[in-house]
Design an enzyme around this catalytic site. Structure first.
Site, mmCIF file in Angstrom:
data_model
loop_
_atom_site.group_PDB
_atom_site.id
_atom_site.type_symbol
_atom_site.label_atom_id
_atom_site.label_comp_id
_atom_site.label_asym_id
_atom_site.label_seq_id
_atom_site.Cartn_x
_atom_site.Cartn_y
_atom_site.Cartn_z
ATOM 1 N N SER A 76 1.919 3.324 -6.460
ATOM 2 C CA SER A 76 2.103 3.983 -5.121
ATOM 3 C C SER A 76 1.662 5.190 -4.869
ATOM 4 C CB SER A 76 3.929 4.149 -5.128
ATOM 5 O OG SER A 76 4.278 4.172 -3.795
ATOM 6 N N VAL A 78 0.813 -1.076 -0.121
ATOM 7 C CA VAL A 78 -0.162 0.090 0.137
ATOM 8 C C VAL A 78 1.043 1.310 0.016
ATOM 9 C CG1 VAL A 78 -1.800 1.282 1.239
ATOM 10 C CG2 VAL A 78 -1.693 -1.047 1.222
ATOM 11 N N CYS A 79 0.554 2.100 -0.817
ATOM 12 C CA CYS A 79 1.338 3.624 -0.790
ATOM 13 C C CYS A 79 2.677 3.165 -1.065
ATOM 14 C CB CYS A 79 1.194 4.105 0.432
ATOM 15 S SG CYS A 79 1.432 6.085 0.784
ATOM 16 N N SER A 80 3.670 4.031 -0.325
ATOM 17 C CA SER A 80 5.035 3.835 -0.575
ATOM 18 C C SER A 80 5.735 2.298 -0.239
ATOM 19 C CB SER A 80 5.962 4.790 0.009
ATOM 20 O OG SER A 80 5.576 4.678 1.508
#
Length: 240
Positions: free
Chosen positions: A120, A100-102
């Site tokens: 990302s 998830v995300c970075s």
């Protein structure tokens, strides 16, 4: 039983893992573990919220699902050899590896995203590109084979619902969605870079930069990119 290992590292973003946790724990016979070097308290990036890692990496050698969240300290942990070795090892036999995300930066640093499509948070996409990833900016959830990545923070809920459909079937995923009453109807339509004004983009960038552009994180990011460039150069020489 489906064993789900969610990596929880100091400085990760709470919603990145709490959102998916609320979804995935609703799967039949699901065992969710929050994993880190050792069990114990972990402070999220707010510096206020503290959660507990329930298991160590060594106690979790073969999860069915791995999920790596993002956060303000992601680039620092993307140089953690113990974490990267564990990710590589468990990915070999896992059904799904997700971020998830970075968190996708950690997957990339582990070598799992070389030449693959992944997404990302919009601020992390340039780093993904530098790490040899085909960075996708216009898809909320991207899956390639057994690897699934999502855009920033709240997109982790969408990723987890997609995974729930793959693991437990669409009907189960819909029941989980309804039980959470996940029916987003935000009062503003400014949740993606393509929808935001220049003013809002600048303000959001400045807001996040205050937490990311610390001396420690800038140093960690420089070292991460330098290590990747050095490895690439050495590999090129070795092929000659």
């Amino acid at each position: 039983m489906t064993q789900i290992a969610i990596v929880t590292y100091p400085g990760c973003t709470a919603l990145d893992f709490i959102g998916p946790y609320e979804v995935l724990r609703g799967l039949p016979d699901a065992e969710v573990r929050f994993v880190w070097h050792e069990p114990g308290p972990i402070t999220a990036d707010s510096g206020v919220l503290v959660i507990g890692a329930t298991h160590s990496f060594t106690e979790t050698p073969s999860p069915d699902v791995i999920l790596v969240p993002g956060g303000m300290t992601t680039v620092e942990h993307a140089r953690d050899d113990v974490l990267l070795d564990w990710v590589r090892q468990v990915h070999t036999n896992a059904t799904w590896t997700a971020s998830v995300c970075s968190g996708s930066i950690i997957l990339a640093a582990a070598g799992l995203l070389n030449g693959k499509r992944a997404t990302s948070h919009w601020m992390a996409l340039p780093i993904l590109k530098t790490l040899g990833v085909i960075a996708v900016s216009d898809e909320r959830v991207v899956h390639e084979g057994r690897i699934v990545t999502s855009a920033g923070v709240s997109a982790g809920i969408d990723l987890a619902l997609w995974l729930a459909g793959q693991i437990g079937g669409d009907d189960r995923a819909k029941v989980i969605q309804l039980s959470m009453e996940y029916d987003p109807q935000p009062p503003f339509d400014c949740g993606h870079m393509s929808k935001a004004s220049a003013r809002h983009k600048a303000a959001a960038t400045a807001l996040m930069a205050r937490e990311i552009a610390t001396p420690a994180q800038l140093k960690a990011g420089t070292r991460l990119l330098w290590s990747h460039a050095l490895d690439a150069a050495r590999a090129k020489v070795a092929r000659r």
